[in-house]
Design a protein around this motif. Sequence first.
Motif, PDB file in Angstrom:
ATOM      1  N   GLN A  74       0.810  -1.215   0.000  1.00 51.57           N
ATOM      2  CA  GLN A  74       0.000   0.000   0.000  1.00 51.57           C
ATOM      3  C   GLN A  74       0.846   1.269   0.000  1.00 51.57           C
ATOM      4  OE1 GLN A  74      -0.630  -2.682   2.182  1.00 51.57           O
ATOM      5  NE2 GLN A  74      -2.128  -3.378   0.651  1.00 51.57           N
ATOM      6  N   SER A  75       2.011   1.217   0.637  1.00 55.23           N
ATOM      7  CA  SER A  75       2.829   2.433   0.764  1.00 55.23           C
ATOM      8  C   SER A  75       3.863   2.599  -0.340  1.00 55.23           C
ATOM      9  CB  SER A  75       3.542   2.439   2.125  1.00 55.23           C
ATOM     10  OG  SER A  75       4.454   1.358   2.222  1.00 55.23           O
ATOM     11  N   PHE A  76       4.052   1.562  -1.176  1.00 58.04           N
ATOM     12  CA  PHE A  76       5.105   1.601  -2.192  1.00 58.04           C
ATOM     13  C   PHE A  76       4.923   2.758  -3.183  1.00 58.04           C
ATOM     14  CE2 PHE A  76       6.824   0.265  -6.347  1.00 58.04           C
ATOM     15  CZ  PHE A  76       8.156   0.095  -6.005  1.00 58.04           C
ATOM     16  N   ASP A  77       3.766   2.816  -3.843  1.00 59.18           N
ATOM     17  CA  ASP A  77       3.533   3.872  -4.843  1.00 59.18           C
ATOM     18  C   ASP A  77       3.521   5.270  -4.235  1.00 59.18           C
ATOM     19  OD1 ASP A  77       3.471   2.235  -7.118  1.00 59.18           O
ATOM     20  OD2 ASP A  77       1.393   1.671  -6.735  1.00 59.18           O
ATOM     21  N   HIS A 121      13.585  -7.996  -0.987  1.00 56.44           N
ATOM     22  CA  HIS A 121      14.143  -9.204  -0.395  1.00 56.44           C
ATOM     23  C   HIS A 121      13.042 -10.204  -0.104  1.00 56.44           C
ATOM     24  CE1 HIS A 121      12.964  -6.600   3.013  1.00 56.44           C
ATOM     25  NE2 HIS A 121      12.519  -7.751   3.528  1.00 56.44           N
ATOM     26  N   VAL A 122      13.469 -11.427   0.253  1.00 55.42           N
ATOM     27  CA  VAL A 122      12.530 -12.459   0.701  1.00 55.42           C
ATOM     28  C   VAL A 122      13.116 -13.116   1.951  1.00 55.42           C
ATOM     29  CG1 VAL A 122      11.508 -12.960  -1.555  1.00 55.42           C
ATOM     30  CG2 VAL A 122      13.602 -14.132  -0.869  1.00 55.42           C
ATOM     31  N   PRO A 123      12.271 -13.599   2.848  1.00 55.01           N
ATOM     32  CA  PRO A 123      12.767 -14.274   4.056  1.00 55.01           C
ATOM     33  C   PRO A 123      13.573 -15.518   3.697  1.00 55.01           C
ATOM     34  CG  PRO A 123      10.430 -13.728   4.255  1.00 55.01           C
ATOM     35  CD  PRO A 123      10.804 -13.492   2.833  1.00 55.01           C
ATOM     36  N   GLY A 124      14.591 -15.787   4.498  1.00 58.73           N
ATOM     37  CA  GLY A 124      15.396 -16.986   4.289  1.00 58.73           C
ATOM     38  C   GLY A 124      16.478 -16.852   3.246  1.00 58.73           C
ATOM     39  N   CYS A 125      16.581 -15.683   2.590  1.00 61.60           N
ATOM     40  CA  CYS A 125      17.603 -15.455   1.561  1.00 61.60           C
ATOM     41  C   CYS A 125      18.887 -14.994   2.244  1.00 61.60           C
ATOM     42  CB  CYS A 125      17.106 -14.399   0.572  1.00 61.60           C
ATOM     43  SG  CYS A 125      18.387 -13.657  -0.458  1.00 61.60           S
ATOM     44  N   MET A 126      19.939 -15.802   2.156  1.00 62.48           N
ATOM     45  CA  MET A 126      21.192 -15.491   2.851  1.00 62.48           C
ATOM     46  C   MET A 126      21.846 -14.221   2.303  1.00 62.48           C
ATOM     47  SD  MET A 126      22.820 -19.294   3.395  1.00 62.48           S
ATOM     48  CE  MET A 126      24.171 -18.639   4.380  1.00 62.48           C
ATOM     49  N   ASP A 171       9.488  -6.476   1.485  1.00 65.57           N
ATOM     50  CA  ASP A 171       9.461  -7.937   1.538  1.00 65.57           C
ATOM     51  C   ASP A 171       8.587  -8.421   0.380  1.00 65.57           C
ATOM     52  OD1 ASP A 171       8.851 -10.618   2.039  1.00 65.57           O
ATOM     53  OD2 ASP A 171       8.878 -10.363   4.214  1.00 65.57           O
ATOM     54  N   ALA A 172       9.220  -9.042  -0.619  1.00 64.74           N
ATOM     55  CA  ALA A 172       8.485  -9.448  -1.819  1.00 64.74           C
ATOM     56  C   ALA A 172       7.559 -10.629  -1.564  1.00 64.74           C
ATOM     57  CB  ALA A 172       9.470  -9.795  -2.932  1.00 64.74           C
ATOM     58  N   PRO A 231       3.699  -9.598  -2.812  1.00 67.73           N
ATOM     59  CA  PRO A 231       4.113 -10.138  -4.119  1.00 67.73           C
ATOM     60  C   PRO A 231       3.655  -9.320  -5.323  1.00 67.73           C
ATOM     61  CG  PRO A 231       2.312 -11.440  -3.190  1.00 67.73           C
ATOM     62  CD  PRO A 231       2.757 -10.494  -2.111  1.00 67.73           C
ATOM     63  N   SER A 232       2.578  -8.568  -5.181  1.00 69.81           N
ATOM     64  CA  SER A 232       2.066  -7.830  -6.337  1.00 69.81           C
ATOM     65  C   SER A 232       3.076  -6.804  -6.853  1.00 69.81           C
ATOM     66  CB  SER A 232       0.752  -7.127  -5.984  1.00 69.81           C
ATOM     67  OG  SER A 232       0.955  -6.173  -4.948  1.00 69.81           O
ATOM     68  N   ILE A 233       3.852  -6.218  -5.941  1.00 64.64           N
ATOM     69  CA  ILE A 233       4.846  -5.212  -6.352  1.00 64.64           C
ATOM     70  C   ILE A 233       5.975  -5.881  -7.133  1.00 64.64           C
ATOM     71  CG2 ILE A 233       6.469  -3.455  -5.556  1.00 64.64           C
ATOM     72  CD1 ILE A 233       3.553  -2.724  -5.101  1.00 64.64           C
ATOM     73  N   ALA A 234       6.488  -6.999  -6.608  1.00 66.93           N
ATOM     74  CA  ALA A 234       7.567  -7.723  -7.288  1.00 66.93           C
ATOM     75  C   ALA A 234       7.110  -8.232  -8.654  1.00 66.93           C
ATOM     76  CB  ALA A 234       8.045  -8.877  -6.421  1.00 66.93           C
ATOM     77  N   GLU A 235       5.878  -8.708  -8.726  1.00 73.37           N
ATOM     78  CA  GLU A 235       5.346  -9.204 -10.000  1.00 73.37           C
ATOM     79  C   GLU A 235       5.224  -8.069 -11.012  1.00 73.37           C
ATOM     80  OE1 GLU A 235       1.693 -11.081  -8.981  1.00 73.37           O
ATOM     81  OE2 GLU A 235       2.677 -12.683  -7.825  1.00 73.37           O
ATOM     82  N   ARG A 236       4.755  -6.937 -10.545  1.00 72.01           N
ATOM     83  CA  ARG A 236       4.585  -5.783 -11.430  1.00 72.01           C
ATOM     84  C   ARG A 236       5.922  -5.313 -12.002  1.00 72.01           C
ATOM     85  NH1 ARG A 236       2.131  -0.768  -8.539  1.00 72.01           N
ATOM     86  NH2 ARG A 236       4.203   0.156  -8.584  1.00 72.01           N
TER      87      ARG A 236
END
Length: 255
Positions: A52-55, A70-75, A103-104, A108-113
């Motif tokens: 909601q706050s990205f744009d 980023h995503v959780p668990g990514c070293m 956090d993608a 996920p909608s932001i990363a997909e876009r």
Amino acid sequence: KGKPAKAPVDDPRRLLKFAVLPVLALSMVALLGAWRSSSAGAKVHHKVLSGQSFDPFLAANPGGALVEFHVPGCMHCQKLAPDFDAASKLLAAEGGPPLASLDANAHPSIAERLNITRYPTVIWFSNGEGVQELPPTSRSTEKIVEFVKRMQEPALVEFQDRSQFDEALPELRSAMGDLGRPIVVGIGGAGAPKAVAALRQVAERMRGTAVFLHVGEGEEALEVRAVGKEASADRAFEGEVTPQRLQAWIKAMIA
């Protein structure tokens, strides 16, 4: 980028490794999750964004902002996090542009876009558009700050009048060999704001790949040309000036 190398499987004790590695992997994921949870309450110096706050964040910072996905668990994401936050603190102290993260997995909608599939991905946004990605080799605090400061430099050099440009032209031509990059010049365009905006947009996208100039004085329509080492080597852009067409034309010159 962002993917750990496969462990060799030709070790004589591979059966033991196959038994132990899954347990270690699960433990590592748990530890990373615990690290993120324990860090959640710690003070961070960058903005944490949501879907909601990205744009609104980009709209509030048209001059530029750096966003880390980023995503959780990514070293690699975990390794980048403290340097990214330290860079944000340093830049904020200098009155620099904001840094933010998203956090993608959670949004996920932001990363997909944005078609982001690798993590971490760090993008410089200008006027709401992602224009350049932070190279994987520039993830230290110092390199992040250096990248942001470079992104703040004008992508398009403005000449107010034609005489000023004409005076500088011989020097520009002689510098062609040293620059190793094409020089793209837009002349005029007072009656073609969309064309001038396209030139500016491509200048942002191709920052460091070509040198972009704009001469305000000229015809109502925007004339675009590439400056050669000699006048006979100049190349004129033909047709409608759009970001896609102009960028393709410049890329063809570089190839």
